[in-house]
Design a protein around this motif. Sequence first.
Motif, PDB file in Angstrom:
ATOM      1  N   UNK A 121      -6.047 -14.353  -6.359  1.00 21.87           N
ATOM      2  CA  UNK A 121      -6.746 -13.095  -6.047  1.00 21.87           C
ATOM      3  C   UNK A 121      -5.750 -11.966  -5.897  1.00 21.87           C
ATOM      4  N   UNK A 122      -6.211 -10.757  -6.205  1.00 15.62           N
ATOM      5  CA  UNK A 122      -5.441  -9.540  -5.950  1.00 15.62           C
ATOM      6  C   UNK A 122      -5.619  -9.173  -4.491  1.00 15.62           C
ATOM      7  N   UNK A 123      -4.503  -8.895  -3.773  1.00 16.66           N
ATOM      8  CA  UNK A 123      -4.585  -8.547  -2.362  1.00 16.66           C
ATOM      9  C   UNK A 123      -4.415  -7.061  -2.120  1.00 16.66           C
ATOM     10  N   UNK A 124      -3.504  -6.404  -2.826  1.00 20.24           N
ATOM     11  CA  UNK A 124      -3.207  -5.003  -2.549  1.00 20.24           C
ATOM     12  C   UNK A 124      -4.259  -4.100  -3.184  1.00 20.24           C
ATOM     13  N   UNK A 125      -4.310  -2.840  -2.671  1.00 26.93           N
ATOM     14  CA  UNK A 125      -5.301  -1.895  -3.180  1.00 26.93           C
ATOM     15  C   UNK A 125      -6.486  -1.840  -2.251  1.00 26.93           C
ATOM     16  N   UNK A 162       0.817  -1.206   0.000  1.00 28.88           N
ATOM     17  CA  UNK A 162       0.000   0.000   0.000  1.00 28.88           C
ATOM     18  C   UNK A 162       0.854   1.260   0.000  1.00 28.88           C
ATOM     19  N   UNK A 163       1.928   1.233   0.795  1.00 24.32           N
ATOM     20  CA  UNK A 163       2.780   2.423   0.882  1.00 24.32           C
ATOM     21  C   UNK A 163       3.506   2.693  -0.432  1.00 24.32           C
ATOM     22  N   UNK A 164       3.932   1.608  -1.104  1.00 20.36           N
ATOM     23  CA  UNK A 164       4.743   1.767  -2.317  1.00 20.36           C
ATOM     24  C   UNK A 164       3.930   1.706  -3.596  1.00 20.36           C
ATOM     25  N   UNK A 165       2.651   1.377  -3.488  1.00 20.56           N
ATOM     26  CA  UNK A 165       1.830   1.229  -4.679  1.00 20.56           C
ATOM     27  C   UNK A 165       2.172  -0.002  -5.490  1.00 20.56           C
ATOM     28  N   UNK A 166       2.765  -0.997  -4.822  1.00 22.86           N
ATOM     29  CA  UNK A 166       3.166  -2.236  -5.486  1.00 22.86           C
ATOM     30  C   UNK A 166       2.035  -3.249  -5.441  1.00 22.86           C
ATOM     31  N   UNK A 167       1.920  -4.028  -6.476  1.00 24.90           N
ATOM     32  CA  UNK A 167       0.883  -5.046  -6.510  1.00 24.90           C
ATOM     33  C   UNK A 167       1.235  -6.214  -5.578  1.00 24.90           C
ATOM     34  N   UNK A 168       0.224  -6.763  -4.960  1.00 23.19           N
ATOM     35  CA  UNK A 168       0.382  -7.960  -4.126  1.00 23.19           C
ATOM     36  C   UNK A 168      -0.770  -8.900  -4.436  1.00 23.19           C
TER      37      UNK A 168
END
Length: 318
Positions: free
Chosen positions: A267-271, A176-182
């Motif tokens: 599944x997408x986790x980040x965002x 979340x802080x870096x805008x990186x996908x997880x």
Amino acid sequence: MSEIPGPVPDALDSPAGDARVLLVTAHDWFASSLQAVLEPENFVVERTRTARDAVRTLPVLRPALVVIDEELVDIRPEDLIASLRGAGLPPSVPVVVYSPSFWRDGTQTGVMQAGAWDVLREPIRPHLLVGKFRRLLQIKDLIERVEEGSLSDAATGLLNIAGLVRLLRVLGSAAERSGTSLSCAVVSLQASGEPAADLATRRHVAALVQGNVRRSDVCGWLSEHELGVLAFGANPTGTTVLVRRLEEAARASACVDALAPIRAGVAQLSGRPEEPHGERIDDAAGEATGLSRLASARQALRSAELAGGGIRLADLAS
């Protein structure tokens, strides 16, 4: 003491505080002697005459301690120890080998190297035996208490569900802080209608996974037959490629077939959801969001299993 010729009652039926001992011996006189010593001290002795019966009944008995007679007719004690561990006997459960010979260096060395905790020799002194068994059970309890607070699965070296959830929170915050996908994948080792994966299979799968994921990926067990992979810096498409790579590695392995054909949910986790008035969602809410999406990956896995296999994306699962 009860002998086990066939089905046995559930291990939880024994009185509270009793320690269940699995005794593997063909010698009636030794079985009777051990019964006479242990049962007055609140041990419950369950006997099998063969190694095969011991392995077969292990999941039901769930013993706190195992005693193996070295003079079994169907297997060496070293091999039986390996079979019991492979069938799911936890590393914390003590295994003791009875050696009626006064002194056999070779036997003692072999069984200790195979994982026995101790070797019993004649003459057996009742008070010393009971004290020794109680001490072994105290050590077992200490090991299990440590494991309860651990973040890893002692049998395979991967994270357990507590460790996976902890790393999910850390990686989720970093993403979340870096805008990186997880993203995450939940992979099943158990196809519909098949028996659950045994410990040996889980160990082979753990070794294969550790050798075929990126250093930035985090792997752990959501259950005994569900493996979770957290892929930092990867979107669902990239995580799908990772899962396919695991499937290819499994097909090429002589030891691992539980992952081929693959059964997985991604599944997408980040965002996080839009935050009102520029306010950040607190850590607890963020963790709940991550866990919810992890659950959606498991639901996608269920959809893949119903479809007969393959990889299903969470947003296509419904």
